[in-house]
Scaffold this motif. Structure first.
Motif, PDB file in Angstrom:
ATOM      1  N   GLU A 105     -13.862   7.724  24.300  1.00 42.58           N
ATOM      2  CA  GLU A 105     -13.793   9.076  24.872  1.00 42.58           C
ATOM      3  C   GLU A 105     -12.709   9.895  24.178  1.00 42.58           C
ATOM      4  OE1 GLU A 105     -14.329   9.216  29.033  1.00 42.58           O
ATOM      5  OE2 GLU A 105     -14.786  11.345  28.896  1.00 42.58           O
ATOM      6  N   PRO A 149     -18.847  11.355  23.898  1.00 43.91           N
ATOM      7  CA  PRO A 149     -19.182  11.123  25.305  1.00 43.91           C
ATOM      8  C   PRO A 149     -19.633   9.685  25.509  1.00 43.91           C
ATOM      9  CG  PRO A 149     -20.237  13.119  24.482  1.00 43.91           C
ATOM     10  CD  PRO A 149     -19.656  12.413  23.297  1.00 43.91           C
ATOM     11  N   LEU A 174     -23.733  10.688  32.347  1.00 44.68           N
ATOM     12  CA  LEU A 174     -23.338  11.429  31.132  1.00 44.68           C
ATOM     13  C   LEU A 174     -23.484  12.927  31.339  1.00 44.68           C
ATOM     14  CD1 LEU A 174     -24.944   9.446  28.156  1.00 44.68           C
ATOM     15  CD2 LEU A 174     -22.505   9.869  28.504  1.00 44.68           C
ATOM     16  N   ILE A 225     -28.394   8.379  21.007  1.00 45.75           N
ATOM     17  CA  ILE A 225     -27.518   7.512  21.793  1.00 45.75           C
ATOM     18  C   ILE A 225     -27.455   6.113  21.184  1.00 45.75           C
ATOM     19  CG2 ILE A 225     -27.440   6.288  24.032  1.00 45.75           C
ATOM     20  CD1 ILE A 225     -28.050   8.924  25.368  1.00 45.75           C
ATOM     21  N   ALA A 250     -23.633  10.162  21.698  1.00 48.85           N
ATOM     22  CA  ALA A 250     -23.129   9.601  22.952  1.00 48.85           C
ATOM     23  C   ALA A 250     -23.330   8.088  22.934  1.00 48.85           C
ATOM     24  CB  ALA A 250     -23.842  10.209  24.163  1.00 48.85           C
TER      25      ALA A 250
END
Lengths: 77, 347
Positions: A7, A12, A66, B228, B341
């Protein structure tokens, strides 16, 4: 610790963990509580069909985490 | 004789290994496991009972476990609770910390334990218990137990403590007024410290300001538009463990291709993690990496795309510094593939 570092780098991240007080203690901000330490993604006593559904829903919860604004370390149960 | 109660996990209570980690709290008369070594070094105190509980039971049913243990404590005389030592074992540190906190906060029983500085339990519980600075593995058991006994004897005798550093425990964040033997005032000491600093000589602050090392949460992102990656600390590797990932104390990570797969089948992937029961993963590796669910969410439009590799290391007994470095390395690696992410699964 890894989650916090990820982070910090601006990436994220959502932490899927069973021991949520520890995850909070080490600074994870978005936490999804899993089924167990040795069986995070589903309940091994459930039927195979139910297990499949459980991991689909758990990942869904991670995706929702998220996309949810948080001010501090938050557990998504 | 002052009554002391000990707490140990299923392993040190000699119930069994990982297969018994779901063991519910049990109250046993006398000293069991490491508590026997502690008993031998206690002065004028007797370990009347040992509470034994499986680490997974404590982690997964924390409230239930603590209620049962509170039920034991309510019925017993106890001048001190001694838990562990827990070394660098994450779940055991959590268990010892929770039990110490319960004893202190609900029953006002002073509690002590021992953990290695890398144990996440230190930061979580050092304000509720005396946590002695312990070794990272059970190889340091003898010394850790001796340190626990020394502090236990002091606490039981009501001797004044000399502060966290001198006594060898992690600071509890308590400020205490003391009169120094040399009667030197704060002004004199401050000038001295400044002179040392100006001369470039070593000096020691008298009060360390604690800095919370928190990272503020990033704003929310919409995963349906993102690429992701999945990272796991579970030790999940292809059968045969081609890169020789260790069972603990990882200093490197590995990555394995999942781009062309829809599922992970029994026999294809296993876990080499040494800190939990890997039998479930052997039966179905998707208990650690929910690949079919991730792929389905891609098809359902909830995930933009999935990075074609998963990243893995073994989370137990990994040193903080290594964990930080590996996190940075993994982020740099997935960024090469425009990952935006990460989902991190831990055990």
């Amino acid at each position: 610790m890894m989650v916090k570092e990820i982070e910090k780098s601006g990436m994220p991240v959502v932490h899927m963990a069973n021991m949520t007080p520890v995850a909070q203690g080490i600074g994870s901000n978005r936490i999804v509580k899993t089924y167990g330490i040795s069986f995070p993604m589903f309940d091994p006593n459930a039927t195979p069909e139910a297990q499949k559904q459980q991991r689909y829903e758990l990942v869904g919860r991670a995706l929702k985490a998220l996309n949810t604004p948080v001010q501090e370390s938050t557990v998504f149960e | 004789m002052k009554p002391v109660i000990a707490y140990v996990n299923q392993f040190f209570g000699q119930i069994g290994g990982e297969d018994k980690a779901d063991y519910a709290p049990e109250l046993r008369t006398g000293a069991a496991g490491p508590a026997q070594a502690l008993q031998a070094q206690l002065k004028d105190a007797e370990i009347t009972h040992t509470i034994i509980c499986g680490d997974n039971f404590m982690a997964s049913h924390t409230e239930q476990a603590l209620e049962q243990i509170a039920g034991f404590l309510k019925e017993l005389d106890c001048a001190l609770l001694a838990a562990g030592p827990a070394f660098n074992a994450g779940r055991y540190g959590f268990s010892c910390g929770e039990v110490c906190k319960l004893a202190w906060e609900r029953f006002h029983i002073p509690a002590l334990t021992s953990m290695n500085e890398g144990n996440p339990g230190v930061e979580l519980y050092r304000k509720s218990a005396y946590i002695l600075k312990g070794h990272d593995t059970a190889a340091g058991m003898r010394k850790d137990v001796a340190a626990m006994a020394a502090l236990a004897n002091k606490l039981l005798a009501g001797e004044p403590l000399l502060g966290a550093d001198a006594e060898g425990y992690f600071g509890r964040g308590i400020r205490k007024e003391v009169i120094l033997k040399d009667h030197r005032s704060a002004a004199d000491r401050a000038v001295d410290m400044l002179l040392h600093k100006l001369r470039g000589e070593p000096f020691q602050t008298e009060f360390l300001v604690e800095q919370e090392d928190r990272v503020p949460p990033l704003p929310p992102v919409d995963p349906s538009k993102l690429r992701i990656a999945f990272v796991t600390t579970s030790g999940l590797v292809p059968a045969g463990n081609p890169d020789h990932l260790p069972s603990g104390g990882s200093t490197f990570w590995a990555r394995y291709e999942i781009g062309n797969r829809e599922t992970l089948e029994k026999g294809e992937f296993i876990s080499v993690h040494g800190g939990y029961n890997t039998g479930y993963a052997a039966e179905n590796p998707m208990v650690l990496l929910p690949l079919d669910a991730l792929k389905q969410h891609v098809r359902d439009g909830h995930i933009g795309s999935l990075h074609p590799y998963y990243y893995v290391l073994t989370g137990n007994q990994t040193a903080k510094g290594d964990a930080v470095r590996m996190a940075r390395e993994i982020v740099a690696k997935v960024r090469e593939d425009a990952v935006q992410a990460i989902i991190l699964g831990s055990t």
